[in-house]
Design an enzyme around this catalytic site. Structure first.
Site, PDB file in Angstrom:
ATOM      1  N   GLY A  38       0.867  -1.180   0.000  1.00 28.62           N
ATOM      2  CA  GLY A  38       0.000   0.000   0.000  1.00 28.62           C
ATOM      3  C   GLY A  38       0.906   1.233   0.000  1.00 28.62           C
ATOM      4  N   ALA A  39       0.615   2.179  -0.890  1.00 28.90           N
ATOM      5  CA  ALA A  39       1.572   3.262  -1.150  1.00 28.90           C
ATOM      6  C   ALA A  39       2.032   4.030   0.103  1.00 28.90           C
ATOM      7  CB  ALA A  39       0.989   4.202  -2.196  1.00 28.90           C
ATOM      8  N   ARG A  96      10.393  -1.350  -4.989  1.00 31.38           N
ATOM      9  CA  ARG A  96       9.188  -1.365  -5.832  1.00 31.38           C
ATOM     10  C   ARG A  96       9.121  -0.022  -6.574  1.00 31.38           C
ATOM     11  NH1 ARG A  96       3.631  -3.275  -3.257  1.00 31.38           N
ATOM     12  NH2 ARG A  96       3.179  -3.828  -5.408  1.00 31.38           N
ATOM     13  N   GLN A 137      -5.873  -8.663  -2.151  1.00 24.14           N
ATOM     14  CA  GLN A 137      -5.858  -7.644  -1.089  1.00 24.14           C
ATOM     15  C   GLN A 137      -7.275  -7.281  -0.655  1.00 24.14           C
ATOM     16  OE1 GLN A 137      -4.027  -7.508  -3.863  1.00 24.14           O
ATOM     17  NE2 GLN A 137      -2.065  -6.493  -3.568  1.00 24.14           N
ATOM     18  N   ASP A 145      -1.704   4.695  -6.209  1.00 20.86           N
ATOM     19  CA  ASP A 145      -0.267   4.507  -5.982  1.00 20.86           C
ATOM     20  C   ASP A 145       0.541   5.674  -6.504  1.00 20.86           C
ATOM     21  OD1 ASP A 145      -1.409   1.609  -5.959  1.00 20.86           O
ATOM     22  OD2 ASP A 145       0.510   1.621  -4.894  1.00 20.86           O
ATOM     23  N   ASN A 185      -3.225   2.656 -10.000  1.00 20.12           N
ATOM     24  CA  ASN A 185      -3.691   1.935  -8.807  1.00 20.12           C
ATOM     25  C   ASN A 185      -3.707   0.454  -9.167  1.00 20.12           C
ATOM     26  OD1 ASN A 185      -4.649   1.975  -6.045  1.00 20.12           O
ATOM     27  ND2 ASN A 185      -6.621   1.346  -6.847  1.00 20.12           N
ATOM     28  N   LYS A 186      -4.063  -0.360  -8.203  1.00 22.89           N
ATOM     29  CA  LYS A 186      -4.045  -1.817  -8.377  1.00 22.89           C
ATOM     30  C   LYS A 186      -4.703  -2.255  -9.687  1.00 22.89           C
ATOM     31  CE  LYS A 186      -2.459  -4.259  -6.328  1.00 22.89           C
ATOM     32  NZ  LYS A 186      -1.079  -4.644  -6.728  1.00 22.89           N
TER      33      LYS A 186
HETATM   34  O1  MRU Z   1       0.497  -4.010  -4.616  1.00 27.49           O
HETATM   35  P1  MRU Z   1      -0.098  -3.259  -3.461  1.00 27.49           P
HETATM   36  O2  MRU Z   1      -0.915  -4.120  -2.574  1.00 27.49           O
HETATM   37  O3  MRU Z   1       0.949  -2.451  -2.723  1.00 27.49           O
HETATM   38  O4  MRU Z   1      -1.088  -2.200  -4.129  1.00 27.49           O
HETATM   39  C1  MRU Z   1      -1.791  -1.313  -3.310  1.00 27.49           C
HETATM   40  C2  MRU Z   1      -2.775  -0.495  -4.022  1.00 27.49           C
HETATM   41  O5  MRU Z   1      -2.892  -0.528  -5.226  1.00 27.49           O
HETATM   42  C3  MRU Z   1      -3.573   0.467  -3.191  1.00 27.49           C
HETATM   43  O6  MRU Z   1      -4.832   0.660  -3.725  1.00 27.49           O
HETATM   44  C4  MRU Z   1      -2.845   1.813  -3.158  1.00 27.49           C
HETATM   45  O7  MRU Z   1      -1.533   1.659  -2.757  1.00 27.49           O
HETATM   46  C5  MRU Z   1      -3.532   2.795  -2.290  1.00 27.49           C
HETATM   47  S1  MRU Z   1      -3.213   2.505  -0.604  1.00 27.49           S
HETATM   48  C6  MRU Z   1      -3.864   3.762   0.322  1.00 27.49           C
END
Ligand code: MRU
Length: 346
Positions: free
Chosen positions: A49-50, A91, A198, A239, A249-250
């Site tokens: 998560g960012a 990452r 997630q 992200d 985003n995801k």
């Molecule tokens: O690969 P991840 O689980 O780190 O991806 C996370 C996301 O895409 C979240 O939606 C994003 O980071 C927002 S978190 C407040």
């Protein structure tokens, strides 16, 4: 309810994180004792998560520098640069990681003349403050965003933009929480979020803890639920947001934005300013992380795809700005066209 603490600093032990790979089966904390362990925890999604990645990155370099014994300023600079490189290679997509490292570089630059021990203290204190600041920011995002949430509604969210993905409270989930705390009648549909799940593992777990009604759907069900009038709005985290509002985003977020537009349902992004990247003109400049194929073809360590068949695994996609109805930040809600507003904000 006891607040979820995804990450915290322990002066004696190091950086403590809630291992998100084990959730919801097990609430297990890991102690990260050096920079390599922090980078690995980011890479393998133990912390994800960012905003949470940003906090881990800042704590990681603070810990790495605390453990070092540079003999002079030059050596201190070399060590610090090396620590930053280790973390920035973990990452590529989440803006917050690079934002946090930029912050730490500033602190380092401002404190080095006051001596190495003082620099160590300043870096630790800056990393801890980043966590506190993120909590305040999330609550402000929640407060600002909840006015967009109708008195009674069903919200679709994707991935996890909750307490686990941040210093606590959450961005998109923070908005849902604030609306819930304001007494609104909310139901949340959460996409399972293939391939790492997630949504099903983490968001459903968080919402259940908060006693907010939640139903898990598979990613491919979203359109059908919208067609039946069972979703009133879509709300996701981010992200990285480019200068024109294009948002990484995801993976799967882009498809939801298209579906939302086709069904005339609002599509909102909730993100802190630390996720906004005004240096990047548009989504084409955002690097999308490609993750291991095993995440796609295996479930619980068991391969389901025919042997030898390859799989693609981009971890994020880009939702073009024209599909986003509003971006909710700690300093207010932005509406399209986003470019001017984002520039002013940053
Ligand atoms: O690969 P991840 O689980 O780190 O991806 C996370 C996301 O895409 C979240 O939606 C994003 O980071 C927002 S978190 C407040």
């Amino acid at each position: 309810m006891e607040e979820i603490k995804p990450i915290f600093w322990d002066d004696e032990k190091g950086i403590i994180i809630l291992d998100q790979r084990a959730l919801p089966r097990e609430e297990k904390y890991l102690t990260l004792k050096n920079i390599e362990e922090v980078a690995e925890a980011i890479r393998n999604l133990a912390i994800r998560g960012a905003p949470a990645i940003g906090i881990a990155a800042a704590m990681g370099v603070a810990l790495g520098f605390k453990m070092s014994s540079p003999k002079n300023k030059k050596e201190a600079e070399n060590i610090f640069q090396h620590l930053c490189r280790i973390i920035t290679q973990s990452r590529p997509t989440a803006r917050n990681l690079f934002w946090a490292i930029e912050r730490m570089k500033e602190i380092f630059g401002q404190s080095l003349d006051r001596g190495i021990e003082e620099t160590k203290r300043s870096l630790i204190s800056a990393a801890k403050s980043l966590l506190e600041e993120d909590l305040r920011v999330n609550r402000a995002i929640g407060e600002n965003g909840q006015i967009l949430i109708p008195q009674e509604c069903a919200i679709l969210t994707h991935c996890n933009a909750g307490a686990l993905a941040t210093g606590g409270y959450g961005t998109a989930i923070g908005v849902i929480r604030a609306a819930w705390e304001a007494g609104k009648k909310i139901r949340v549909l959460v996409d399972e979020t293939r391939p790492v799940l997630q949504g099903m593992r983490l968001t459903a777990w968080e919402l259940q803890k908060l006693a907010i009604p939640v139903v898990i759907i598979t990613d491919s069900m979203a359109g059908w639920f919208m067609a039946q009038g069972k979703i009133d709005l879509v709300l996701c985290g981010a992200d990285r947001v480019a200068r024109n509002g294009d948002t990484a985003n995801k993976i799967g977020t882009y498809s939801l934005a298209i579906l939302a537009r086709a069904h005339r349902i609002p599509f909102y992004i909730a993100a802190p300013i630390s996720t906004i990247d005004v240096e990047t003109k548009d989504g084409r400049g955002i690097e999308i992380e490609e993750r291991p194929e095993e995440e796609v073809v295996e479930i619980g360590g068991k391969r389901y795809a025919p042997p030898g068949v390859r799989a693609a695994n981009p971890a994020f996609d880009i939702t073009p700005a024209h599909l986003i109805d509003a971006i909710i930040t700690e300093r207010g809600i932005l509406y399209p066209p986003f470019e001017d507003a984002l520039n002013k904000l940053c």
